[in-house]
Design a protein around this motif. Structure first.
Motif, PDB file in Angstrom:
ATOM      1  N   UNK A  45       0.807  -1.276  -0.069  1.00  0.00           N
ATOM      2  CA  UNK A  45       0.075  -0.111   0.024  1.00  0.00           C
ATOM      3  C   UNK A  45       0.784   1.263  -0.033  1.00  0.00           C
ATOM      4  N   UNK A  46       2.168   1.066   0.032  1.00  0.00           N
ATOM      5  CA  UNK A  46       3.158   2.279   0.027  1.00  0.00           C
ATOM      6  C   UNK A  46       3.687   2.348  -1.381  1.00  0.00           C
ATOM      7  N   UNK A  47       4.026   3.565  -1.853  1.00  0.00           N
ATOM      8  CA  UNK A  47       4.695   3.828  -3.080  1.00  0.00           C
ATOM      9  C   UNK A  47       6.059   3.569  -3.009  1.00  0.00           C
ATOM     10  N   UNK A  48       6.544   3.148  -3.828  1.00  0.00           N
ATOM     11  CA  UNK A  48       8.302   2.622  -3.836  1.00  0.00           C
ATOM     12  C   UNK A  48       8.781   3.624  -4.906  1.00  0.00           C
ATOM     13  N   UNK A  49       8.604   3.718  -6.254  1.00  0.00           N
ATOM     14  CA  UNK A  49       9.248   4.448  -7.264  1.00  0.00           C
ATOM     15  C   UNK A  49       7.958   4.628  -8.196  1.00  0.00           C
ATOM     16  N   UNK A  50       8.512   5.606  -9.039  1.00  0.00           N
ATOM     17  CA  UNK A  50       7.617   5.956 -10.351  1.00  0.00           C
ATOM     18  C   UNK A  50       8.652   5.609 -11.698  1.00  0.00           C
ATOM     19  N   UNK A  51       8.281   4.956 -12.631  1.00  0.00           N
ATOM     20  CA  UNK A  51       9.013   4.455 -13.774  1.00  0.00           C
ATOM     21  C   UNK A  51       8.233   5.438 -14.996  1.00  0.00           C
ATOM     22  N   UNK A  52       9.143   6.242 -15.748  1.00  0.00           N
ATOM     23  CA  UNK A  52       8.666   6.582 -16.940  1.00  0.00           C
ATOM     24  C   UNK A  52       9.431   5.960 -18.043  1.00  0.00           C
ATOM     25  N   UNK A  53       8.693   5.399 -18.890  1.00  0.00           N
ATOM     26  CA  UNK A  53       9.160   4.797 -20.082  1.00  0.00           C
ATOM     27  C   UNK A  53       8.744   5.272 -21.439  1.00  0.00           C
ATOM     28  N   UNK A  54       9.946   5.529 -22.341  1.00  0.00           N
ATOM     29  CA  UNK A  54       9.180   6.070 -23.511  1.00  0.00           C
ATOM     30  C   UNK A  54       9.298   4.890 -24.405  1.00  0.00           C
ATOM     31  N   UNK A  55       8.050   4.413 -24.891  1.00  0.00           N
ATOM     32  CA  UNK A  55       7.785   3.367 -25.642  1.00  0.00           C
ATOM     33  C   UNK A  55       6.295   3.533 -26.174  1.00  0.00           C
TER      34      UNK A  55
END
Length: 266
Positions: A234-244
């Motif tokens: 229930x906790x946020x760990x990371x944000x991944x931004x992917x160009x695809x």
């Protein structure tokens, strides 16, 4: 401990003013002896604090005498001077930013397959807002219940502000809210929706029952995915931004399917 130096006075200026408060009206020679300011510097120091309206001089007396201004008035004047300097400095920085904004070229768009990530609650939100600001055409946003480590009011307000900026740039914004989240949004966020977001023809929002993650698709080419903490889901760990673009098309197709089954937010 606070000192007059914190308000812009030099050591000699502060010493001279404090000494005048103790001695009462005094000549430059008397003040030099009382304050410890060298005789070779005392006239420059007196001229400076007189220019700052911290002392008054009695030119009619021979030799000239100096008297301290009441501390309350003196401190108020020093404060006003520092505020004015800060405002002038802020104006200078804004002018520099405006000049650089037109001088610096926009970064070259990354190639397909490029990705970046941010770890931690604050960094995650900052990266998301940064990516929202790059949108030129369309933003598609799945919004599930927020992670426990985030302040829903603060995060929602910040995201709303950046969505408004995007709409003002001509970007189309489509938001699919989880039903639980639609019930948790703070009053101030709902007020902005009613008064500002809903006024834009290019903004639309619906409530879905199958939204279980926070995902954003930007211009049909970039996907931002919030990654939960594997230990505390229930906790946020990371944000991944992917160009695809291909992956973005798949996510958008999933969005459109869920959008069709969703209900319009009233």
């Amino acid at each position: 401990m606070a000192s007059l130096k914190d308000l812009g006075l030099s050591d000699y200026e502060a010493s001279a003013y404090r000494a005048l408060l103790e001695t009462g009206p005094a000549t430059a020679k008397e003040l030099s002896e009382a304050s410890g300011v060298p005789m070779g510097r005392i006239y420059d120091v007196l001229a400076s604090i007189e220019a700052q309206h911290l002392v008054r001089s009695q030119a009619a007396s021979r030799p000239k005498k100096y008297a301290a201004v009441d501390p309350e008035d003196a401190l108020e004047r020093l404060l006003d001077d520092r505020k004015r300097e800060l405002n002038e400095k802020a104006d200078q920085y804004e002018a520099v930013v405006n000049e650089l904004a037109s001088d610096l070229a926009a970064p070259t768009a990354p190639d397909a397959g490029f990705w970046t990530a941010a770890v931690g609650s604050d960094e995650t939100v900052d990266l998301l807002l940064e990516r929202l600001d790059t949108a030129d055409d369309r933003i598609v946003l799945f919004s599930a219940a927020p992670s426990s480590g985030l302040d829903i009011g603060d995060v929602s307000s910040r995201i709303t502000d950046h969505l408004l900026d995007a709409l003002d740039r001509g970007v189309t914004v489509s938001v699919l809210l989880a039903r639980d989240l639609s019930h948790e949004l703070p009053d101030e966020v709902n007020a902005v929706y009613v008064s500002e977001l809903a006024e834009h023809d290019d903004f639309s929002v619906r409530i879905g029952d199958t939204v279980d993650s926070n995902v954003v698709v930007i211009d049909g080419a970039e996907v931002c995915i919030e990654m939960p903490n594997p230990v505390q889901p229930d906790e946020s760990f990371a944000l991944v931004a992917l160009k695809d673009p291909a992956f973005a098309d798949d996510v958008t197709a999933e969005f459109e399917e869920s959008w069709t089954d969703a209900t319009t937010l009233e």
